[in-house]
Design a protein around this motif. Structure first.
Motif, PDB file in Angstrom:
ATOM      1  N   THR A  28      42.513  37.130  31.549  1.00  0.00           N
ATOM      2  CA  THR A  28      41.510  37.037  32.608  1.00  0.00           C
ATOM      3  C   THR A  28      40.403  36.060  32.234  1.00  0.00           C
ATOM      4  O   THR A  28      39.990  35.233  33.047  1.00  0.00           O
ATOM      5  CB  THR A  28      40.917  38.430  32.907  1.00  0.00           C
ATOM      6  OG1 THR A  28      41.974  39.314  33.278  1.00  0.00           O
ATOM      7  CG2 THR A  28      39.894  38.372  34.014  1.00  0.00           C
ATOM      8  N   TRP A  43      36.575  43.180  28.718  1.00  0.00           N
ATOM      9  CA  TRP A  43      37.815  43.964  28.605  1.00  0.00           C
ATOM     10  C   TRP A  43      38.472  43.742  27.257  1.00  0.00           C
ATOM     11  O   TRP A  43      38.955  44.679  26.627  1.00  0.00           O
ATOM     12  CB  TRP A  43      38.804  43.596  29.696  1.00  0.00           C
ATOM     13  CG  TRP A  43      38.375  43.915  31.084  1.00  0.00           C
ATOM     14  CD1 TRP A  43      37.316  44.667  31.482  1.00  0.00           C
ATOM     15  CD2 TRP A  43      39.002  43.463  32.280  1.00  0.00           C
ATOM     16  NE1 TRP A  43      37.252  44.702  32.848  1.00  0.00           N
ATOM     17  CE2 TRP A  43      38.275  43.982  33.362  1.00  0.00           C
ATOM     18  CE3 TRP A  43      40.102  42.660  32.545  1.00  0.00           C
ATOM     19  CZ2 TRP A  43      38.620  43.727  34.678  1.00  0.00           C
ATOM     20  CZ3 TRP A  43      40.453  42.410  33.854  1.00  0.00           C
ATOM     21  CH2 TRP A  43      39.720  42.942  34.913  1.00  0.00           C
ATOM     22  N   SER A  73      33.983  39.318  32.667  1.00  0.00           N
ATOM     23  CA  SER A  73      34.751  40.563  32.774  1.00  0.00           C
ATOM     24  C   SER A  73      35.894  40.589  31.771  1.00  0.00           C
ATOM     25  O   SER A  73      36.115  41.593  31.082  1.00  0.00           O
ATOM     26  CB  SER A  73      35.323  40.723  34.185  1.00  0.00           C
ATOM     27  OG  SER A  73      34.300  40.816  35.125  1.00  0.00           O
TER      28      SER A  73
END
Length: 71
Positions: free
Chosen positions: A53, A24, A20
Motif C-alpha cells: 500500500t 500498517w 496508512s
C-alpha cells in the motif's frame, strides 16, 4: 477535471495511502503497537499489505509530480 486537479488528487490520495500503508507495516512488524486493540499488531501479513500500500502511494505521488511537469 484539469491537470492541476488530477495532480492534486494523485498526490493527496498517494500521501494518504503512503501514511496508512507505513502504519500498517509498522503494526504488522510489531514496531508500532498502537492502538492497543488493533488486530494488525505483530501480524506479518499486515507488514506485507502495508508495504504494498505504501509503495502504491509513492507511485501515485510520483505520477502526480510527473503530470505537474507536463510529461
Amino acid at each position: 477535471m484539469g491537470r492541476p486537479a488530477i495532480k492534486l488528487a494523485l498526490q493527496v490520495v498517494g500521501a494518504a495511502l503512503f501514511v496508512s500503508g507505513a502504519m500498517w507495516a509498522l503494526q504488522g512488524l510489531g514496531i508500532l503497537m498502537w492502538p492497543a486493540g488493533s488486530f494488525m499488531l505483530a501480524q506479518r501479513e499486515w507488514a506485507l499489505y502495508g508495504g504494498v500500500t505504501a509503495l502504491i502511494g509513492v507511485v501515485m505521488i510520483l505520477l502526480g509530480q510527473r503530470i505537474g511537469r507536463g510529461s
